[in-house]
Write a protein that holds these residues in place. Structure first.
Motif, short mmCIF file in Angstrom:
data_model
loop_
_atom_site.label_atom_id
_atom_site.label_comp_id
_atom_site.label_asym_id
_atom_site.label_seq_id
_atom_site.Cartn_x
_atom_site.Cartn_y
_atom_site.Cartn_z
N PHE A 98 0.83 -1.19 0.00
CA PHE A 98 0.00 0.00 0.00
C PHE A 98 0.87 1.25 0.00
O PHE A 98 1.83 1.34 0.78
CB PHE A 98 -0.93 -0.02 1.21
N GLU A 99 0.56 2.19 -0.89
CA GLU A 99 1.37 3.40 -1.05
C GLU A 99 0.49 4.64 -0.98
O GLU A 99 -0.55 4.70 -1.62
CB GLU A 99 2.11 3.40 -2.39
N PRO A 100 0.93 5.66 -0.21
CA PRO A 100 0.23 6.94 -0.20
C PRO A 100 0.90 7.96 -1.11
O PRO A 100 2.12 7.89 -1.34
CB PRO A 100 0.35 7.37 1.26
N GLU A 101 0.14 8.90 -1.61
CA GLU A 101 0.68 10.01 -2.39
C GLU A 101 0.57 11.29 -1.58
O GLU A 101 -0.51 11.60 -1.05
CB GLU A 101 -0.10 10.18 -3.70
N GLY A 102 1.65 12.02 -1.47
CA GLY A 102 1.64 13.27 -0.71
C GLY A 102 0.83 14.37 -1.37
O GLY A 102 0.51 14.29 -2.56
N ARG A 103 0.56 15.41 -0.62
CA ARG A 103 -0.22 16.53 -1.13
C ARG A 103 0.65 17.61 -1.79
O ARG A 103 0.13 18.53 -2.42
CB ARG A 103 -1.03 17.17 0.01
N GLN A 104 1.97 17.53 -1.64
CA GLN A 104 2.84 18.57 -2.18
C GLN A 104 2.91 18.50 -3.70
O GLN A 104 2.54 17.50 -4.31
CB GLN A 104 4.24 18.45 -1.57
N ALA A 105 3.40 19.56 -4.30
CA ALA A 105 3.62 19.57 -5.74
C ALA A 105 4.70 18.55 -6.10
O ALA A 105 5.69 18.41 -5.37
CB ALA A 105 4.02 20.96 -6.21
N ASP A 106 4.52 17.85 -7.19
CA ASP A 106 5.47 16.85 -7.67
C ASP A 106 5.85 15.85 -6.56
O ASP A 106 7.03 15.67 -6.24
CB ASP A 106 6.73 17.54 -8.21
N PRO A 107 4.87 15.17 -5.97
CA PRO A 107 5.17 14.27 -4.86
C PRO A 107 6.05 13.09 -5.24
O PRO A 107 6.69 12.49 -4.36
CB PRO A 107 3.78 13.80 -4.41
N TRP A 108 6.12 12.74 -6.52
CA TRP A 108 6.91 11.58 -6.95
C TRP A 108 8.23 12.00 -7.58
O TRP A 108 8.94 11.17 -8.16
CB TRP A 108 6.10 10.74 -7.95
N ARG A 109 8.58 13.29 -7.52
CA ARG A 109 9.87 13.82 -7.96
C ARG A 109 10.14 13.53 -9.43
O ARG A 109 11.29 13.21 -9.82
CB ARG A 109 11.02 13.23 -7.13
N GLY A 110 9.15 13.65 -10.28
CA GLY A 110 9.35 13.25 -11.67
C GLY A 110 9.51 14.38 -12.67
O GLY A 110 9.86 14.13 -13.83
N ALA A 142 1.21 13.67 -12.22
CA ALA A 142 1.60 14.73 -11.30
C ALA A 142 2.93 15.36 -11.70
O ALA A 142 3.12 16.58 -11.59
CB ALA A 142 1.70 14.18 -9.88
N SER A 143 3.85 14.54 -12.20
CA SER A 143 5.16 15.05 -12.61
C SER A 143 5.02 15.98 -13.80
O SER A 143 5.66 17.06 -13.84
CB SER A 143 6.08 13.88 -12.94
N ALA A 144 4.22 15.58 -14.79
CA ALA A 144 4.04 16.42 -15.97
C ALA A 144 3.34 17.73 -15.63
O ALA A 144 3.70 18.80 -16.12
CB ALA A 144 3.26 15.65 -17.04
N ARG A 145 2.34 17.66 -14.78
CA ARG A 145 1.62 18.88 -14.40
C ARG A 145 2.50 19.81 -13.57
O ARG A 145 2.43 21.03 -13.68
CB ARG A 145 0.33 18.54 -13.68
N ALA A 230 6.82 2.18 -7.31
CA ALA A 230 5.57 2.69 -6.76
C ALA A 230 5.76 3.27 -5.37
O ALA A 230 4.90 4.02 -4.88
CB ALA A 230 4.53 1.58 -6.73
N ASP A 231 6.85 2.94 -4.70
CA ASP A 231 7.10 3.44 -3.35
C ASP A 231 7.75 4.82 -3.39
O ASP A 231 7.40 5.71 -2.60
CB ASP A 231 8.04 2.49 -2.60
N LEU A 232 8.70 4.99 -4.31
CA LEU A 232 9.56 6.17 -4.28
C LEU A 232 9.33 7.12 -5.44
O LEU A 232 9.84 8.24 -5.43
CB LEU A 232 11.03 5.72 -4.30
N GLY A 233 8.59 6.71 -6.46
CA GLY A 233 8.46 7.55 -7.64
C GLY A 233 9.68 7.42 -8.53
O GLY A 233 10.28 6.34 -8.65
N LEU A 234 10.11 8.53 -9.16
CA LEU A 234 11.21 8.50 -10.10
C LEU A 234 12.54 8.56 -9.36
O LEU A 234 12.83 9.52 -8.64
CB LEU A 234 11.11 9.67 -11.08
N SER A 276 14.87 8.18 1.33
CA SER A 276 14.23 9.41 0.85
C SER A 276 14.15 10.42 1.99
O SER A 276 14.13 10.05 3.16
CB SER A 276 12.83 9.11 0.31
N LEU A 277 14.08 11.69 1.62
CA LEU A 277 14.11 12.75 2.61
C LEU A 277 12.77 13.47 2.72
O LEU A 277 12.72 14.67 2.97
CB LEU A 277 15.24 13.74 2.27
#
Length: 407
Positions: A98-110, A142-145, A230-234, A276-277
């Motif tokens: 199970f993975e959560p997505e943060g609310r910040q901009a570009d949460p997956w660092r892509g 999210a990364s593209a946006r 899926a855990d860390l993004g890019l 990750s930080l």
């Protein structure tokens, strides 16, 4: 393409390293607010973890462990200090994990991976990763946006409707697997549909062999690869230099001997471990089970972060011999007990109608006595008998493989 996403990408490596490790103690304190991390990191002083050597002393969390841990303490195994409702989206991946997505901009660092692939603000991007329950579609969306692109949330499949969208919106970019990009191009060519607006692509999630790279290039699309989970993004991405992949900012990557948390020698193949930080959802030494090696020096594109060779196989080489599991960490334990040994490889084969194994061990101090000692350790550690073959230093391939099942 010569520009960079921001000035952080071209910092002196020592400056980046100092910045990452200055942030790490606070991230560790936040992680230890979660019960599972509090238990795993018991007795650790976060203030003392300010170097790679100190980080290497912390326990590794293996991704392969996550399904059982998440099942035992749903939903996140006790590794996320924040409540599930504090996130923007909640996903599942096979396992289940199970993975959560943060609310910040570009949460997956892509965003910077897309930028390195030539995507720019106001581009229209056809995103064909799945949006259903798993995070893949949302990672690239999210990364593209965040980069300022408009996204067509196409998902995979249904090529006829995809053609309608492409002909109407004329996207310049594609994100998805390389396999589906070929399917899309082949189907368009066969049915006379116009997909010529697509000029660049960021692909991930499947192998992208040189033959397919050449075919996509010949069809007018400049495609780049990214490595993510899926855990860390890019995690790392290809750049115009086309020499390996550059590790993303805000991540600390280590390459360790499979089955251990011990860093490999420079240039050796090993398992990817990432810290990750993100204080909201930190990962502390997450071992991904994927193999790679660090490349020397900075990229010709000007980015100065660590470069890796890309995906080089799986680190989990566990196999069964005579009905008993033999694991990479057991091979590593044999090496720890004999300081004179270099690389090790346990070769499993069939002799007649029975399983057999031979431990090949690099050493500059070969002797019958050492071979007998190692054979005893092999039996003690694995509870199985086997042959030992001593070879000269450098004789075994630098490919990260410690168990070779040749049956």
């Amino acid at each position: 393409m010569t520009a960079h996403y921001d000035a952080r990408e071209t910092r002196e490596p020592a400056v980046r390293e100092a910045e990452l490790f200055s942030r790490l103690p606070n991230v560790l304190r936040g992680a230890m607010a979660a019960p599972a991390y509090a238990e795993r990191l018991k007795g650790i002083d976060p203030a003392a973890v300010t170097s790679r050597a100190a980080l290497a002393g912390l326990p590794v969390l293996r991704k392969s462990e996550l399904p059982a841990l998440h099942k035992a303490s749903a939903p996140f195994g006790g590794f996320v200090p924040a409540a599930p409702g504090s996130f923007a989206r909640l996903f599942t991946s096979p396992g289940p994990i199970f993975e959560p997505e943060g609310r910040q901009a570009d949460p997956w660092r892509g965003a910077r991976a897309l930028f390195a692939a030539g995507f720019r603000p106001d581009d229209i991007v056809l995103n064909t990763f799945s949006y259903h329950l798993t995070p893949g579609g949302f990672i690239f969306d999210a990364s593209a946006r965040a980069l300022g692109c408009a996204v067509i949330p196409a998902g995979p499949g249904n090529t006829e409707q995809q053609f309608e969208l492409i002909e109407a919106y004329r996207p310049v970019g594609y994100s998805g697997t390389p396999d589906f990009l070929k399917i899309l191009l082949d189907a368009a060519a066969g049915s006379g549909r116009d997909v010529s607006s697509i000029k660049r692509a960021l692909v991930s999630g499947a192998a992208f062999p040189p033959s397919l790279q050449a075919e996509i290039k010949a069809r007018g699309i400049d495609a780049y690869q990214a490595f993510g989970t899926a855990d860390l993004g890019l995690i790392a991405f290809e750049t115009e230099a086309r020499e390996g992949m550059v590790v993303n900012e805000d991540l600390i990557m280590e390459i360790v001997k499979p089955g251990t948390g011990d860093p490999v020698a420079p240039g050796d193949v090993g398992e990817i471990v990432v810290t990750s930080l993100d204080p909201h959802h930190p990962w502390i030494r997450l071992a991904l089970g994927d193999l790679t090696a660090v490349m020397p020096g900075p990229s010709k594109c000007g980015r100065t972060n660590m470069r890796i060779k890309g995906w080089m196989g799986r680190a989990d080489q566990t196999t069964k011999v005579k009905g008993m599991f033999v694991r990479p960490e057991q091979v590593a334990e044999i090496g720890k007990r004999h300081a004179a040994l270099g690389r090790l490889r346990l070769v499993v084969m069939r002799q007649g109608e029975a399983d057999a194994m031979t431990l090949r061990a690099e050493t500059a101090a070969a002797s019958d006595a050492l071979r007998d000692e190692i054979a005893g350790t092999l039996r003690a550690v694995t509870k199985l008998g086997g042959n030992v073959e001593l070879v000269s230093p450098g004789a075994l391939p630098n490919d990260g493989k410690v168990i070779a099942d040749e049956r």
